[in-house]
Design a protein around this motif. Sequence first.
Motif, mmCIF file in Angstrom:
data_model
loop_
_atom_site.group_PDB
_atom_site.id
_atom_site.type_symbol
_atom_site.label_atom_id
_atom_site.label_comp_id
_atom_site.label_asym_id
_atom_site.label_seq_id
_atom_site.Cartn_x
_atom_site.Cartn_y
_atom_site.Cartn_z
ATOM 1 N N GLY A 1 0.795 -1.217 0.000
ATOM 2 C CA GLY A 1 0.000 0.000 0.000
ATOM 3 C C GLY A 1 0.830 1.271 0.000
ATOM 4 N N ARG A 2 2.107 1.180 0.394
ATOM 5 C CA ARG A 2 2.955 2.369 0.400
ATOM 6 C C ARG A 2 3.234 2.880 -1.012
ATOM 7 N NH1 ARG A 2 8.027 1.197 4.166
ATOM 8 N NH2 ARG A 2 8.740 3.062 3.043
ATOM 9 N N LEU A 3 2.924 2.075 -2.028
ATOM 10 C CA LEU A 3 3.142 2.510 -3.410
ATOM 11 C C LEU A 3 1.946 3.275 -3.987
ATOM 12 C CD1 LEU A 3 4.820 -0.692 -4.910
ATOM 13 C CD2 LEU A 3 5.933 1.475 -4.380
ATOM 14 N N VAL A 4 0.831 3.299 -3.258
ATOM 15 C CA VAL A 4 -0.354 3.986 -3.771
ATOM 16 C C VAL A 4 -0.109 5.491 -3.776
ATOM 17 C CG1 VAL A 4 -2.794 4.508 -3.364
ATOM 18 C CG2 VAL A 4 -1.948 2.182 -3.065
ATOM 19 N N ARG A 5 -0.391 6.140 -4.914
ATOM 20 C CA ARG A 5 -0.148 7.575 -5.046
ATOM 21 C C ARG A 5 -1.428 8.394 -5.164
ATOM 22 N NH1 ARG A 5 4.315 5.308 -7.496
ATOM 23 N NH2 ARG A 5 6.296 6.266 -6.944
ATOM 24 N N SER B 1 -3.634 4.165 -16.257
ATOM 25 C CA SER B 1 -3.746 3.057 -17.215
ATOM 26 C C SER B 1 -4.854 2.079 -16.866
ATOM 27 C CB SER B 1 -2.416 2.308 -17.310
ATOM 28 O OG SER B 1 -2.013 1.832 -16.032
ATOM 29 N N SER B 2 -5.709 2.433 -15.880
ATOM 30 C CA SER B 2 -6.826 1.550 -15.536
ATOM 31 C C SER B 2 -7.917 2.351 -14.847
ATOM 32 C CB SER B 2 -6.363 0.411 -14.612
ATOM 33 O OG SER B 2 -5.997 0.917 -13.339
ATOM 34 N N PRO C 1 -5.609 -3.894 -7.575
ATOM 35 C CA PRO C 1 -6.350 -3.064 -6.615
ATOM 36 C C PRO C 1 -6.007 -3.476 -5.183
ATOM 37 C CG PRO C 1 -7.788 -3.931 -8.325
ATOM 38 C CD PRO C 1 -6.487 -4.677 -8.432
ATOM 39 N N LEU C 2 -5.988 -2.496 -4.287
ATOM 40 C CA LEU C 2 -5.644 -2.735 -2.891
ATOM 41 C C LEU C 2 -6.809 -2.331 -1.997
ATOM 42 C CD1 LEU C 2 -1.971 -1.424 -2.890
ATOM 43 C CD2 LEU C 2 -2.767 -3.781 -3.118
ATOM 44 N N GLY D 1 -6.781 2.089 -3.722
ATOM 45 C CA GLY D 1 -5.850 2.454 -4.774
ATOM 46 C C GLY D 1 -5.535 1.260 -5.653
ATOM 47 N N VAL D 2 -4.834 1.535 -6.735
ATOM 48 C CA VAL D 2 -4.406 0.492 -7.669
ATOM 49 C C VAL D 2 -2.909 0.679 -7.912
ATOM 50 C CG1 VAL D 2 -4.654 -0.474 -9.987
ATOM 51 C CG2 VAL D 2 -6.666 0.426 -8.786
#
Length: 582
Positions: free
Chosen positions: A139-143, A168-169, A233-234, A242-243
Amino acid sequence: MDPRTLPPLSALPEAEREALLAEAREGVYPPGHRFLEQGGAPARGLYLVLEGEVILLDGEEPVGTLGPGEFFGFPSLLSGEPPAFGVEARGPVRVLTFPEEAFRRLLTHPEAGRFFGHGLWERVRLKAAPDLSLFAPVGRLVRKAPIFISPSATVAEAAQVMRREGISSLLVAGEPPGILTDRDLRNRVLAEGRPSSTPVREVMSAPLFALPAETPLYEAVAAMVERGIHHLPLLEGERVVGVVTHTDLVLSQAQSPLLLLRRIERLELERYSLEVASLVEALFQKGLGGVEIGRVVASLNDALIRRLVKEAEAALGPPPTAYAFMVFGSEGRREQALLTDQDNALALAEAGHEGYFQALAEHVVGGLIRAGIPECKGGYMATRWRMPLSEWTATFRKWMEAPEPQALLETQIFFDLRQAAGSLSLRPLEETILEESRKGVFLYHLAQASLAFRPPLGLFGRVRTEEGFVDLKRHALAPIVSLARLYALMAGSLAKGTPERLEAAAAGGTLSREGAERLAEAFRFFFALRLAHQLRALREGKAVSNRVLWSSLSPGERREALEGFRIIAEVQESTASRFQLR
């Protein structure tokens, strides 16, 4: 590699494409050659990798690799600024260089502008990519928050939203929810000639596969590799927060299995084993467990098999009947960290079509050999083992009802079956296995087989060695695999992996919770210990083996190994008593 087949060149009119290629110059460069210096002179050409790999360097730190079919130099060309990354040949590399003027002409085509614009966005994100541990929450990559669209919206409306938001989605609202990606638009809309008025619901992917945001990064990577998906998706509870994309995960790690997965379609087969060994080494050094690494490698091997099957079908034509390409043994259990002998077979929906499937089997098996996965010495490969599903079912029933020594051997070889490619469902075969496993005679012989390899314990619980060595496969891993298979079947489970089988046995009450957990812990320890010694042998240019020198282990490793041997012996003794074996 033919650059004519690569985007954006493939989208150009033939005359313009040939004119651009006529201006390009091909060169072969040695390892360590610097194409671009970080912060140095701006790029004066567009580079395309034809063979080999180049490394992207932030300072002297690798932050990514580019392989055949990938471009570099264009961010500096577009901005006129010094390169944001250094670019260096990882090994011998063959590169096609287009002069700056040719690149400018290429950009006049909308397809090329979009292509390099997206590539520039990826490189910008790479510069800002966090350096995360494999154990950090994904989840730390969700922007940014996820963006939803109605299933009744048109694909034209969806494409406009994706372009406006730079994503892109899109998530598709509904029950169940779905997802629409740029790949869906390419493959299900453009490639199939659907109109722009097509409703999103007709081309989206559903149901949605998602993971909790707190999932460790390595688990998220493994899940995406297994499923061959590019968007994940998270969740926080039931809510999508987020995705993350294939690119997010690749860029968070200098060496990622997702990067290799993306390149498998065009990778030279002869490089595959080297790439996998390098990846395994990197993941192991980052602290990822051997069992988790085995799961990743099995998924990469599946992707390679799917590529070879696709190539065979392209050459032979559509298959005359449905089929399943099956893998067995450690590959079937997803427990093969370094490449060993292949074990595979074909199941067909109907008899006949011998010429087609012999040719398909030869292409796949031959391709795996070229990729560094040797042929099975016992001949357990699709080139020999190929029959209709009904015949497989009858054969398994015969093996399990009258398990003579050879039948029992073949049952155990094929028992850990898993489908790697093809559309034929193997459910009837799995149901037969469960049905026959409930009969006492087969379980008795399976229990007997689980006692074939004993831990190397001597008098007073000391370890007995063979010329100072202990065979970890024969005396540690194989007994645990056999016990897990037996007790999972007794619990009515078709779980494939050894830890999962032990959990199923504990949940089903066929094995005590303590015994299952101790065996699983021992399995993970021995698996990682063997892998560590095999990787050391590779680094030192020695033959890879299952044997380790007992005196080379640390005191802590010897204590843990001794504890592992003891729990194997305890469960084997309990099994012998339970089935009245001597």
